[in-house]
Each structure stands twice: as C-alpha cells, then as structure tokens.
Motif scaffolding. Structure first.
Motif, PDB file in Angstrom:
ATOM      1  N   ARG A  60       1.278 -17.977 -20.741  1.00 28.99           N
ATOM      2  CA  ARG A  60       2.364 -18.231 -21.674  1.00 28.99           C
ATOM      3  C   ARG A  60       2.453 -19.774 -21.787  1.00 28.99           C
ATOM      4  O   ARG A  60       2.631 -20.376 -22.966  1.00 28.99           O
ATOM      5  CB  ARG A  60       3.619 -17.529 -21.291  1.00 28.99           C
ATOM      6  CG  ARG A  60       4.567 -17.549 -22.562  1.00 28.99           C
ATOM      7  CD  ARG A  60       5.777 -16.932 -22.182  1.00 28.99           C
ATOM      8  NE  ARG A  60       5.805 -15.399 -21.984  1.00 28.99           N
ATOM      9  CZ  ARG A  60       5.555 -14.405 -22.823  1.00 28.99           C
ATOM     10  NH1 ARG A  60       5.709 -14.775 -24.132  1.00 28.99           N
ATOM     11  NH2 ARG A  60       5.260 -13.346 -22.663  1.00 28.99           N
ATOM     12  N   ALA A  61       2.855 -20.430 -20.615  1.00 36.06           N
ATOM     13  CA  ALA A  61       2.815 -21.883 -20.863  1.00 36.06           C
ATOM     14  C   ALA A  61       1.974 -22.630 -21.138  1.00 36.06           C
ATOM     15  O   ALA A  61       2.010 -23.707 -22.361  1.00 36.06           O
ATOM     16  CB  ALA A  61       3.356 -22.548 -19.398  1.00 36.06           C
ATOM     17  N   VAL A  62       0.487 -22.348 -21.046  1.00 28.39           N
ATOM     18  CA  VAL A  62      -0.593 -22.858 -21.697  1.00 28.39           C
ATOM     19  C   VAL A  62      -0.750 -22.723 -23.096  1.00 28.39           C
ATOM     20  O   VAL A  62      -0.892 -23.639 -23.780  1.00 28.39           O
ATOM     21  CB  VAL A  62      -1.786 -22.543 -20.679  1.00 28.39           C
ATOM     22  CG1 VAL A  62      -3.081 -23.061 -21.303  1.00 28.39           C
ATOM     23  CG2 VAL A  62      -1.787 -23.035 -19.034  1.00 28.39           C
ATOM     24  N   VAL A  63      -0.649 -21.519 -23.388  1.00 30.41           N
ATOM     25  CA  VAL A  63      -1.045 -21.060 -24.682  1.00 30.41           C
ATOM     26  C   VAL A  63      -0.123 -21.749 -25.844  1.00 30.41           C
ATOM     27  O   VAL A  63      -0.312 -21.985 -26.950  1.00 30.41           O
ATOM     28  CB  VAL A  63      -1.021 -19.729 -25.018  1.00 30.41           C
ATOM     29  CG1 VAL A  63       0.293 -19.051 -25.193  1.00 30.41           C
ATOM     30  CG2 VAL A  63      -1.797 -19.160 -26.119  1.00 30.41           C
ATOM     31  N   VAL A  86      -3.356 -12.822 -26.373  1.00 31.35           N
ATOM     32  CA  VAL A  86      -3.414 -13.520 -25.136  1.00 31.35           C
ATOM     33  C   VAL A  86      -2.107 -13.121 -24.153  1.00 31.35           C
ATOM     34  O   VAL A  86      -2.550 -12.641 -22.874  1.00 31.35           O
ATOM     35  CB  VAL A  86      -3.105 -14.957 -25.306  1.00 31.35           C
ATOM     36  CG1 VAL A  86      -3.002 -15.719 -23.880  1.00 31.35           C
ATOM     37  CG2 VAL A  86      -4.293 -15.582 -25.944  1.00 31.35           C
ATOM     38  N   VAL A  87      -1.152 -12.961 -24.649  1.00 28.71           N
ATOM     39  CA  VAL A  87       0.090 -12.286 -23.994  1.00 28.71           C
ATOM     40  C   VAL A  87      -0.157 -11.079 -23.581  1.00 28.71           C
ATOM     41  O   VAL A  87       0.188 -10.648 -22.412  1.00 28.71           O
ATOM     42  CB  VAL A  87       1.178 -12.561 -24.862  1.00 28.71           C
ATOM     43  CG1 VAL A  87       2.456 -11.834 -24.089  1.00 28.71           C
ATOM     44  CG2 VAL A  87       1.664 -14.053 -24.882  1.00 28.71           C
ATOM     45  N   ARG A  88      -0.668  -9.983 -24.473  1.00 32.52           N
ATOM     46  CA  ARG A  88      -1.025  -8.840 -24.106  1.00 32.52           C
ATOM     47  C   ARG A  88      -2.015  -8.481 -23.027  1.00 32.52           C
ATOM     48  O   ARG A  88      -1.938  -7.866 -22.159  1.00 32.52           O
ATOM     49  CB  ARG A  88      -1.421  -7.924 -25.399  1.00 32.52           C
ATOM     50  CG  ARG A  88      -1.415  -6.578 -25.190  1.00 32.52           C
ATOM     51  CD  ARG A  88      -2.043  -5.606 -26.375  1.00 32.52           C
ATOM     52  NE  ARG A  88      -1.294  -5.997 -27.475  1.00 32.52           N
ATOM     53  CZ  ARG A  88      -1.550  -6.646 -28.954  1.00 32.52           C
ATOM     54  NH1 ARG A  88      -2.780  -7.221 -28.837  1.00 32.52           N
ATOM     55  NH2 ARG A  88      -0.888  -6.827 -29.578  1.00 32.52           N
ATOM     56  N   GLU A  89      -3.124  -9.291 -23.242  1.00 29.83           N
ATOM     57  CA  GLU A  89      -4.298  -9.249 -22.329  1.00 29.83           C
ATOM     58  C   GLU A  89      -3.724  -9.946 -20.925  1.00 29.83           C
ATOM     59  O   GLU A  89      -4.149  -9.355 -19.841  1.00 29.83           O
ATOM     60  CB  GLU A  89      -5.494 -10.244 -22.776  1.00 29.83           C
ATOM     61  CG  GLU A  89      -6.740  -9.971 -21.831  1.00 29.83           C
ATOM     62  CD  GLU A  89      -7.235  -8.658 -22.220  1.00 29.83           C
ATOM     63  OE1 GLU A  89      -8.375  -8.436 -21.779  1.00 29.83           O
ATOM     64  OE2 GLU A  89      -6.854  -7.868 -22.970  1.00 29.83           O
ATOM     65  N   ASN A  90      -2.971 -10.836 -20.829  1.00 26.97           N
ATOM     66  CA  ASN A  90      -2.266 -11.368 -19.670  1.00 26.97           C
ATOM     67  C   ASN A  90      -1.455 -10.248 -18.792  1.00 26.97           C
ATOM     68  O   ASN A  90      -1.823 -10.165 -17.704  1.00 26.97           O
ATOM     69  CB  ASN A  90      -1.426 -12.589 -19.813  1.00 26.97           C
ATOM     70  CG  ASN A  90      -0.557 -12.956 -18.734  1.00 26.97           C
ATOM     71  OD1 ASN A  90      -1.039 -13.066 -17.759  1.00 26.97           O
ATOM     72  ND2 ASN A  90       0.825 -12.964 -19.058  1.00 26.97           N
ATOM     73  N   GLU A  91      -0.686  -9.540 -19.607  1.00 28.27           N
ATOM     74  CA  GLU A  91       0.213  -8.186 -19.059  1.00 28.27           C
ATOM     75  C   GLU A  91      -0.672  -7.526 -18.736  1.00 28.27           C
ATOM     76  O   GLU A  91      -0.320  -6.752 -17.545  1.00 28.27           O
ATOM     77  CB  GLU A  91       1.335  -8.141 -20.060  1.00 28.27           C
ATOM     78  CG  GLU A  91       2.249  -8.882 -20.519  1.00 28.27           C
ATOM     79  CD  GLU A  91       3.235  -8.623 -21.587  1.00 28.27           C
ATOM     80  OE1 GLU A  91       2.835  -7.749 -22.155  1.00 28.27           O
ATOM     81  OE2 GLU A  91       4.069  -9.256 -21.635  1.00 28.27           O
ATOM     82  N   GLY A 123      -9.610 -19.351 -22.798  1.00 29.72           N
ATOM     83  CA  GLY A 123      -9.483 -18.254 -22.230  1.00 29.72           C
ATOM     84  C   GLY A 123      -8.574 -17.919 -20.986  1.00 29.72           C
ATOM     85  O   GLY A 123      -8.116 -18.932 -20.558  1.00 29.72           O
ATOM     86  N   LEU A 124      -8.780 -16.805 -20.519  1.00 28.98           N
ATOM     87  CA  LEU A 124      -8.112 -16.392 -19.243  1.00 28.98           C
ATOM     88  C   LEU A 124      -8.683 -16.157 -18.275  1.00 28.98           C
ATOM     89  O   LEU A 124     -10.341 -15.832 -18.317  1.00 28.98           O
ATOM     90  CB  LEU A 124      -7.065 -15.032 -19.523  1.00 28.98           C
ATOM     91  CG  LEU A 124      -6.100 -15.030 -20.613  1.00 28.98           C
ATOM     92  CD1 LEU A 124      -5.464 -13.639 -20.692  1.00 28.98           C
ATOM     93  CD2 LEU A 124      -5.244 -16.026 -20.391  1.00 28.98           C
ATOM     94  N   VAL A 125      -8.351 -16.464 -16.977  1.00 29.05           N
ATOM     95  CA  VAL A 125      -9.278 -16.087 -15.692  1.00 29.05           C
ATOM     96  C   VAL A 125      -8.342 -15.285 -14.834  1.00 29.05           C
ATOM     97  O   VAL A 125      -7.139 -15.666 -14.535  1.00 29.05           O
ATOM     98  CB  VAL A 125      -9.557 -17.549 -14.881  1.00 29.05           C
ATOM     99  CG1 VAL A 125     -10.245 -17.265 -13.836  1.00 29.05           C
ATOM    100  CG2 VAL A 125     -10.227 -18.390 -15.778  1.00 29.05           C
ATOM    101  N   GLY A 126      -8.588 -14.194 -14.233  1.00 35.05           N
ATOM    102  CA  GLY A 126      -8.044 -13.419 -13.639  1.00 35.05           C
ATOM    103  C   GLY A 126      -8.695 -13.382 -12.125  1.00 35.05           C
ATOM    104  O   GLY A 126     -10.023 -13.291 -11.817  1.00 35.05           O
ATOM    105  N   LEU A 127      -7.786 -13.600 -11.269  1.00 38.10           N
ATOM    106  CA  LEU A 127      -8.051 -13.861  -9.716  1.00 38.10           C
ATOM    107  C   LEU A 127      -7.739 -12.545  -8.861  1.00 38.10           C
ATOM    108  O   LEU A 127      -6.393 -12.204  -8.929  1.00 38.10           O
ATOM    109  CB  LEU A 127      -7.611 -15.118  -9.110  1.00 38.10           C
ATOM    110  CG  LEU A 127      -8.273 -16.400  -9.827  1.00 38.10           C
ATOM    111  CD1 LEU A 127      -7.014 -16.916 -10.536  1.00 38.10           C
ATOM    112  CD2 LEU A 127      -8.242 -17.400  -8.694  1.00 38.10           C
ATOM    113  N   SER A 128      -8.394 -11.949  -8.106  1.00 36.22           N
ATOM    114  CA  SER A 128      -8.003 -11.003  -7.157  1.00 36.22           C
ATOM    115  C   SER A 128      -7.896 -11.456  -5.708  1.00 36.22           C
ATOM    116  O   SER A 128      -8.286 -12.054  -5.165  1.00 36.22           O
ATOM    117  CB  SER A 128      -9.030  -9.804  -7.187  1.00 36.22           C
ATOM    118  OG  SER A 128      -8.912  -8.818  -6.088  1.00 36.22           O
ATOM    119  N   ASP A 129      -6.374 -11.050  -5.383  1.00 36.76           N
ATOM    120  CA  ASP A 129      -6.157 -11.615  -4.070  1.00 36.76           C
ATOM    121  C   ASP A 129      -5.735 -10.488  -3.160  1.00 36.76           C
ATOM    122  O   ASP A 129      -4.752  -9.960  -3.068  1.00 36.76           O
ATOM    123  CB  ASP A 129      -4.802 -12.488  -4.043  1.00 36.76           C
ATOM    124  CG  ASP A 129      -4.513 -13.089  -2.844  1.00 36.76           C
ATOM    125  OD1 ASP A 129      -5.495 -13.045  -1.793  1.00 36.76           O
ATOM    126  OD2 ASP A 129      -3.476 -13.957  -2.709  1.00 36.76           O
TER     127      ASP A 129
END
Length: 445
Positions: A60-63, A86-91, A123-129
């Motif tokens: 949200r802050a970046v976009v 972007v917000v929807r995909e992030n959520e 774009g977005l990057v998703g990281l699995s921890d």
C-alpha cells in the motif's frame, strides 16, 4: 538478510545475472525502513549523472508513491482500478500466509529527493516463511504451562492472521488481531485494557512494540519478550525478561537482553521454564524439610521442660542431629528431579512468598508429629530404663529416623508419601538417607 537472499534467488531463477546488474548499476546510497516509512529505497548510478531508484516495501505504501505502472515491455498511467487490483492481490496473497512486498523504480536527475520521485510500479513479490518444525508444538506446550502467547509483528494483518491461526496462537479461542493503525491515539487506560485481549499485533513499529510491552506490564502481566534485531531493543529492555535469539545483532538485542538463546531454538524456552519451576520447587522442598525438622527439635526441648523433665538431648546430641540429618538430605532434596506435570501447573504469582501461611501451618503439623513421637519414645525410655543414656539414645534414634522419613515426604507437595513411586528416582537422596542411617546406627550400636 533472509528477505534479501530470497529476492536474489528469485532474480537468479529469472535468469538475471546479478553480478552484471550490480556492475552496471553501482549502489550509491540506501534509505532503510524507518518509523513511518514502511519501505526501503536504494540509489544506483546511471550514465550521465542520473540515478536509478529502486523501492520495495509495504504494497500500500509503495503503490501510493507510484504514478505509472509497468505493462509488459511498456508503461502506462497507474489508475485507481490498478491500485484496487494491487490491494486486492496483496490481501489474497497475505491471506495465504505470504509476506508481500511491492517493487517500484524511478529514474531521476542528480540532487532529486528519492521519496518525492515519480515511481513506476513493477509488481508484487510473495515470500513464504514457513513455520519451523516443532514451533506449533512449542506454542501448545506454553499454553499447557499457563503461559499466554502474543505475536508482535511488522507483517500486515492478513499475513499475521494466517500464521497465528496455523500456530494455534490463541489456544482454541477466537483469534483477536489488532493493526498498528488502530493503536494511534489510544489513551493509556484503553491500551492497557486492550492488550489483555489481543493475540496478534500487526504492522507494528519499534515504538509500538515498546508501548505494547509497557501496557502488558501495567496490566499486571509478567512479560517475556523475544527478539533478534535493533528494532526489538527498547521492548526487550522494557520487558520483565528480555530474550535475544542467537542470531541477534551483537551490539543491540544481545546487549539489552536478560537471556540469550545461543542455539536460536525457541523450544529452549520450554526447557528453561521447566528447569526454573523445578529449581524453585526444590528450594521450597528443602526449606520445608529444614524448618519442620528444626521446629520439631525445638518443640521436643520446650515440651520436656514444660513437663518438668530433663531435656532428652544435650548440646552435642543436638549438634549431631543437625549435622547428620540436615546437611546431606537437604542437599539431595535441592537436586530433586523434575516432577511429571511441572509444565502443566499454572505460573505462580510473583508476589507470592516462598513460604506462605498454609505452608507454615503444614510445617507446624509435621513438626508436632515428630515432637510427639520423640517425646513418647523418651517417656517410654524413662519408664523402662530410668533417666540416663538409654532413654536419651532412644529419643535420639527416634528423632533421627523421623527426620529421615520426613525427607522422603518432602519430595513432593502434590503427592502423598504412598504415591511417591510415581516420582523419578533421586539416587542422591537414597544415598544420603542410607548413609545417614548407617552413621546413626554405628554411633548408637
């Protein structure tokens, strides 16, 4: 960091030559994440004195700082529909337990302010921890020990909720989560009441961590805080017990923490809690044994004087009793193995005295039994042998035997003497009691 390494692996997987990219765009400066700035910007040199800015951080802050977005090999204006997407995909990604970062770039002239540049959203990057093996079981063990677990994280609410649900953080209750944006403006009393119900604090800043720990302490909670970074320093120092992980930064988290877990394994906390409870319990057992036996010896002398009798013990015999029955059994009780179920008991109140009124009443009853038994033995000796060493020796053997038997009774506050077969063996106590009985027999034979 783990995040940077994951991004490098992603770049390599996308056939990017990282070394060539670094040589082509030399790093000039880095603007790290900070309070009120949930993103990081790096500045790189371009030909002609221009600079390439690369931003990554909270989606949200970046976009919000972007005016355009990358579309294939071209670019286009960033519309409200794009932002919503972007917000929807992030959520959606965050709901799957992923840590999500947005990435954007900008090209500016030398001297331009980095944060004011017109960024282009990439774009977005998703990281699995993924959770470490055993962490879910660890949380269950902590709940079984009566310890409440609270997550304080910089991740967004959806990510934190997914991870906390997988952990079972709320112990079967509905999970309560609070976003840091809701913390702003709360007065002290409201925050103190609120922290007692919240299981997860998301998107928190270092100052929020400190406020949360302070509020928990004001609510009467004993707080143990774990952390490994510079942002955890103030909260670690403010907690009752600051616990730094082995990977913590040497000059910050480790320097203010009370405990450092060198193996970086949170399961060590459960072992430490069990050891602490066992040590405290053993201190109570030893104090109970020493006080009740000494009360018994005092009671014997006082009772014999009140009855108009010569005390059964002289000074040397009293010294013998204390040397033989107190030292070795007392030391062995202090090393009693942990009882089964030590972690299933609720934590004790820190204000609770080590010896309370109920404990004192129990010790008085136990000492009264030893006093009565020894006096009965002494009176029998006087009737049978008359005043002299026989009656005194009979009383001496009775009190020594009673105190050795009492050492066995002090092995547990939760079980009766008949249930002690359930306890783990204490070979040191067996040796102390056997050796003491042998010495007493040699002295009186």
């Amino acid at each position: 960091s783990a995040t940077e390494n994951a991004l490098l692996e992603l770049a390599v997987a996308g056939n990017l030559d990282v070394d060539k990219a670094r040589a082509r765009y030399p790093l000039l400066d880095t603007h790290h994440r900070a309070e009120g700035r949930p993103f990081m910007i790096t500045e790189h040199r371009l030909p002609g004195g221009r600079r390439l800015l690369v931003m990554k951080g909270s989606p949200r802050a970046v976009v919000e700082r972007c005016t355009r977005r990358r579309r294939g090999r071209g670019t286009g204006k960033l519309s409200e529909t794009d932002v919503t997407e972007v917000v929807r995909e992030n959520e959606r990604w965050a709901g799957d337990g992923l840590r999500v970062l947005a990435v954007a770039t900008a090209t500016v002239e030398k001297g331009a302010k980095a944060e004011e540049a017109p960024f282009e959203y990439l774009g977005l990057v998703g990281l699995s921890d993924p959770l470490r093996d055993g962490v879910k079981e660890l949380v269950a063990d902590l709940h079984g020990a009566g310890i409440r677990t609270v997550m304080i994280t910089g991740d967004q609410s959806a990510t934190a909720y997914a991870i906390a649900t997988e952990l079972g953080l709320s112990g079967g209750r509905p999970l309560n989560i609070l976003d840091s944006t809701d913390l702003s403006g709360l007065d002290t009393d409201t925050l103190t009441g609120l922290v007692q119900e919240v299981d997860v604090f998301a998107r928190v800043s270092p100052s929020h961590k400190l406020e949360i720990v302070q509020a928990l302490r004001r609510a009467g909670q004993v707080v143990a805080m774990t952390g490994d970074g510079i942002n955890d320093g103030p909260a670690l120092k403010a907690a009752d017990v600051g616990v730094a992980m082995g990977s913590a930064q040497l000059d910050v988290a480790r320097s203010v923490a009370d405990i450092v877990i060198e193996d970086d394994n949170l399961a060590t906390l459960v072992t430490a809690i069990a050891e602490g409870r066992t040590t405290y319990g053993n201190i109570r057992k030893t104090v109970r044994f020493l006080l009740s036996t000494n009360f018994g010896e005092i009671g014997i002398v006082l009772a014999s004087l009140l009855l108009g009798l010569k005390p059964p013990f002289n000074a040397m015999q009293l010294l013998w009793i204390n040397l033989v029955t107190d030292i070795f059994p007392g030391l062995a009780l202090a090393q009693e193995p942990a009882e089964d179920g030590v972690l299933s008991r609720p934590p004790r109140d820190p204000a609770e005295p080590i010896i309370g009124n109920e404990d004192l009443a129990k010790m008085i009853r136990e000492s009264a039994v030893m006093t009565g038994g020894t006096l009965a033995s002494y009176l029998y000796g006087l009737w049978r042998y008359g005043p002299g060493p026989q009656a005194s020796t009979l009383a001496l053997s009775t009190i020594v035997g009673g105190e050795l038997a009492h050492a066995l009774a002090c092995r547990s506050d939760e079980m009766s003497l008949l249930e002690h077969y359930k306890l783990a063996p204490n070979r040191k106590l067996d040796l102390a009691l056997g050796g003491t009985a042998a010495i007493q027999w040699l002295a009186t034979a």
